[in-house]
Design a protein around this motif. Structure first.
Motif, PDB file in Angstrom:
ATOM      1  N   ARG A 165       0.860  -1.196   0.000  1.00  0.00           N
ATOM      2  CA  ARG A 165       0.000   0.000   0.000  1.00  0.00           C
ATOM      3  C   ARG A 165       0.899   1.251   0.000  1.00  0.00           C
ATOM      4  NH1 ARG A 165      -4.685  -0.434   4.373  1.00  0.00           N
ATOM      5  NH2 ARG A 165      -5.471   1.259   3.047  1.00  0.00           N
ATOM      6  N   PRO A 166       1.525   1.545  -1.132  1.00  0.00           N
ATOM      7  CA  PRO A 166       2.515   2.633  -1.192  1.00  0.00           C
ATOM      8  C   PRO A 166       1.963   3.996  -0.776  1.00  0.00           C
ATOM      9  CG  PRO A 166       1.893   1.884  -3.397  1.00  0.00           C
ATOM     10  CD  PRO A 166       1.356   0.879  -2.426  1.00  0.00           C
ATOM     11  N   GLN A 167       0.695   4.296  -1.101  1.00  0.00           N
ATOM     12  CA  GLN A 167       0.136   5.595  -0.698  1.00  0.00           C
ATOM     13  C   GLN A 167       0.052   5.706   0.816  1.00  0.00           C
ATOM     14  OE1 GLN A 167      -3.585   5.745  -2.961  1.00  0.00           O
ATOM     15  NE2 GLN A 167      -2.699   7.333  -4.288  1.00  0.00           N
ATOM     16  N   LEU A 168      -0.359   4.629   1.467  1.00  0.00           N
ATOM     17  CA  LEU A 168      -0.426   4.624   2.927  1.00  0.00           C
ATOM     18  C   LEU A 168       0.969   4.727   3.530  1.00  0.00           C
ATOM     19  CD1 LEU A 168      -2.350   4.462   5.320  1.00  0.00           C
ATOM     20  CD2 LEU A 168      -2.149   1.971   5.255  1.00  0.00           C
ATOM     21  N   ALA A 169       1.948   4.130   2.856  1.00  0.00           N
ATOM     22  CA  ALA A 169       3.337   4.203   3.330  1.00  0.00           C
ATOM     23  C   ALA A 169       3.832   5.648   3.344  1.00  0.00           C
ATOM     24  CB  ALA A 169       4.234   3.347   2.442  1.00  0.00           C
ATOM     25  N   VAL A 170       3.446   6.423   2.322  1.00  0.00           N
ATOM     26  CA  VAL A 170       3.828   7.846   2.268  1.00  0.00           C
ATOM     27  C   VAL A 170       3.217   8.603   3.444  1.00  0.00           C
ATOM     28  CG1 VAL A 170       3.569   9.992   0.971  1.00  0.00           C
ATOM     29  CG2 VAL A 170       4.190   7.890  -0.231  1.00  0.00           C
ATOM     30  N   GLN A 171       1.927   8.354   3.716  1.00  0.00           N
ATOM     31  CA  GLN A 171       1.269   9.032   4.832  1.00  0.00           C
ATOM     32  C   GLN A 171       1.906   8.648   6.161  1.00  0.00           C
ATOM     33  OE1 GLN A 171      -0.917  11.449   4.292  1.00  0.00           O
ATOM     34  NE2 GLN A 171      -0.565  11.038   2.118  1.00  0.00           N
ATOM     35  N   ARG A 172       2.285   7.365   6.286  1.00  0.00           N
ATOM     36  CA  ARG A 172       2.963   6.911   7.510  1.00  0.00           C
ATOM     37  C   ARG A 172       4.295   7.632   7.702  1.00  0.00           C
ATOM     38  NH1 ARG A 172       5.508   1.906   7.968  1.00  0.00           N
ATOM     39  NH2 ARG A 172       6.461   2.466   5.966  1.00  0.00           N
ATOM     40  N   ASP A 173       5.060   7.785   6.620  1.00  0.00           N
ATOM     41  CA  ASP A 173       6.356   8.466   6.713  1.00  0.00           C
ATOM     42  C   ASP A 173       6.183   9.937   7.101  1.00  0.00           C
ATOM     43  OD1 ASP A 173       7.505   6.096   6.021  1.00  0.00           O
ATOM     44  OD2 ASP A 173       7.887   6.634   3.918  1.00  0.00           O
ATOM     45  N   ILE A 174       5.128  10.575   6.562  1.00  0.00           N
ATOM     46  CA  ILE A 174       4.846  11.968   6.943  1.00  0.00           C
ATOM     47  C   ILE A 174       4.511  12.047   8.426  1.00  0.00           C
ATOM     48  CG2 ILE A 174       3.211  13.892   6.635  1.00  0.00           C
ATOM     49  CD1 ILE A 174       2.970  13.034   3.680  1.00  0.00           C
ATOM     50  N   PHE A 175       3.702  11.095   8.891  1.00  0.00           N
ATOM     51  CA  PHE A 175       3.330  11.066  10.314  1.00  0.00           C
ATOM     52  C   PHE A 175       4.566  10.905  11.203  1.00  0.00           C
ATOM     53  CE2 PHE A 175       2.401   8.380  14.015  1.00  0.00           C
ATOM     54  CZ  PHE A 175       1.559   9.234  14.721  1.00  0.00           C
ATOM     55  N   ILE A 176       5.448   9.968  10.838  1.00  0.00           N
ATOM     56  CA  ILE A 176       6.665   9.749  11.628  1.00  0.00           C
ATOM     57  C   ILE A 176       7.539  11.004  11.618  1.00  0.00           C
ATOM     58  CG2 ILE A 176       8.809   8.415  11.789  1.00  0.00           C
ATOM     59  CD1 ILE A 176       6.306   6.872  12.627  1.00  0.00           C
ATOM     60  N   PHE A 177       7.653  11.637  10.461  1.00  0.00           N
ATOM     61  CA  PHE A 177       8.436  12.872  10.364  1.00  0.00           C
ATOM     62  C   PHE A 177       7.874  13.949  11.298  1.00  0.00           C
ATOM     63  CE2 PHE A 177       9.021  17.061   8.233  1.00  0.00           C
ATOM     64  CZ  PHE A 177      10.403  17.158   8.380  1.00  0.00           C
ATOM     65  N   HIS A 178       6.557  14.073  11.339  1.00  0.00           N
ATOM     66  CA  HIS A 178       5.920  15.063  12.220  1.00  0.00           C
ATOM     67  C   HIS A 178       6.228  14.787  13.681  1.00  0.00           C
ATOM     68  CE1 HIS A 178       2.618  16.682   9.268  1.00  0.00           C
ATOM     69  NE2 HIS A 178       3.842  17.100   8.975  1.00  0.00           N
TER      70      HIS A 178
END
Length: 294
Positions: free
Chosen positions: A276-289
């Protein structure tokens, strides 16, 4: 000193007895004792055979359309009253061109208004556009403010088309009050229902998107922006009206925040989301935050 000022009317043209085609300009003459005597043309034209030089209006016994007689004589009366009132107020600053300018002011008052006076006559939409130009806002915030403008325009149309006796309703910055704001709030809450109930109304609106139910926080944000605009109008001398003084806006309410532990954060980071690459991007943004204090 007692003023002998008097405004009268005259024409400078005559016509043959049975001439019903000729037209003469009506002039206004202003006299005040021996020192003031000036003449200026009006925008009224009349057949000379209808004119009574003694009374300065259409003859009372001449045969002509009665509505025409009443209209011309009423216009002469209004112009006379305007000129005499203006002269009484400005008599200390009278020069040779005063009467010509005073007549022009009567016919074209907007030409002589100050910028502030012109703004006081602008509609809500015109003022709001001016606000967006002059008020320092980012493009994103301007976009959000335009949502408010469009909502008010739809509300105006809704009231005109659904309320008895309010076909000329406008969201007037000078008269809007707490009751108007409450009615607008109710409209925003129920607009998605009105879309279904009054389909013809929404057919006439350029913005064709179907309204969705609005949450309380969304309406609060809208009203905060509307309040900013109203304050701007007041602070810039456009209006003395302060409708939000008697209409309070609640604070936005959000859900209770829950804080994850570092271990829980690492667990999220290590989940395999390759499928689920789109969800992976959102997860990375969340971790960055979480790492920069957001």
């Amino acid at each position: 000193k007692i003023s002998n000022m008097k405004a009268t009317f005259l024409i400078k043209k005559t016509a043959k007895r049975h001439d019903i085609e000729s037209s003469a300009t009506v002039y206004i003459r202003l006299r005040d004792g021996r020192q003031t005597d000036m003449v200026a043309p009006t925008k009224i034209n009349i057949n000379p055979n209808l004119w009574d030089s003694k009374t300065g209006c259409i003859k009372s016994k001449v045969i002509c359309d009665e509505q025409y007689r009443l209209a011309i004589n009423e216009e002469l009366r209004k112009l006379q009253t305007s000129i005499e009132r203006s002269y009484s107020q400005e008599r200390q600053d009278i020069d040779k061109d005063w009467l010509k300018i005073a007549v022009d002011k009567y016919y074209h008052p907007d030409k002589y208004l100050t910028q502030q006076e012109l703004m006081q006559q602008m509609t809500f939409a015109e003022l709001f556009d001016d606000f967006l130009i002059k008020h320092p806002l980012s493009q994103v915030r301007k976009k959000n403010f335009r949502v408010v403008r469009r909502s008010v325009m739809r509300y105006e149309l809704f009231v005109r088309m659904t309320r008895k006796g309010q076909k000329d309703f406008t969201f007037d910055i000078h008269s809007v009050n707490a009751d108007t704001l409450q009615d607008f709030w109710n409209y925003l809450e129920n607009e998605f229902r009105y879309y279904e109930k009054y389909p013809k109304l929404y057919e006439s609106i350029p913005e064709k998107r179907k309204p969705k139910p609005r949450g309380k926080n969304t309406i609060i944000d809208c009203f905060c922006r509307l309040r900013t605009f109203c304050i701007w109008c007041n602070e810039n001398g456009i209006t003395d009206n302060r409708p939000f003084d008697k209409f309070s806006i609640e604070e936005c309410t959000y859900g209770t925040p829950y804080y994850i532990t570092l271990d829980e954060r690492d667990m999220i980071f290590n989940v395999d989301l390759s499928a689920r690459p789109q969800l992976a991007v959102q997860r990375d943004i969340f971790i960055f935050h979480t790492l920069i204090g957001c």
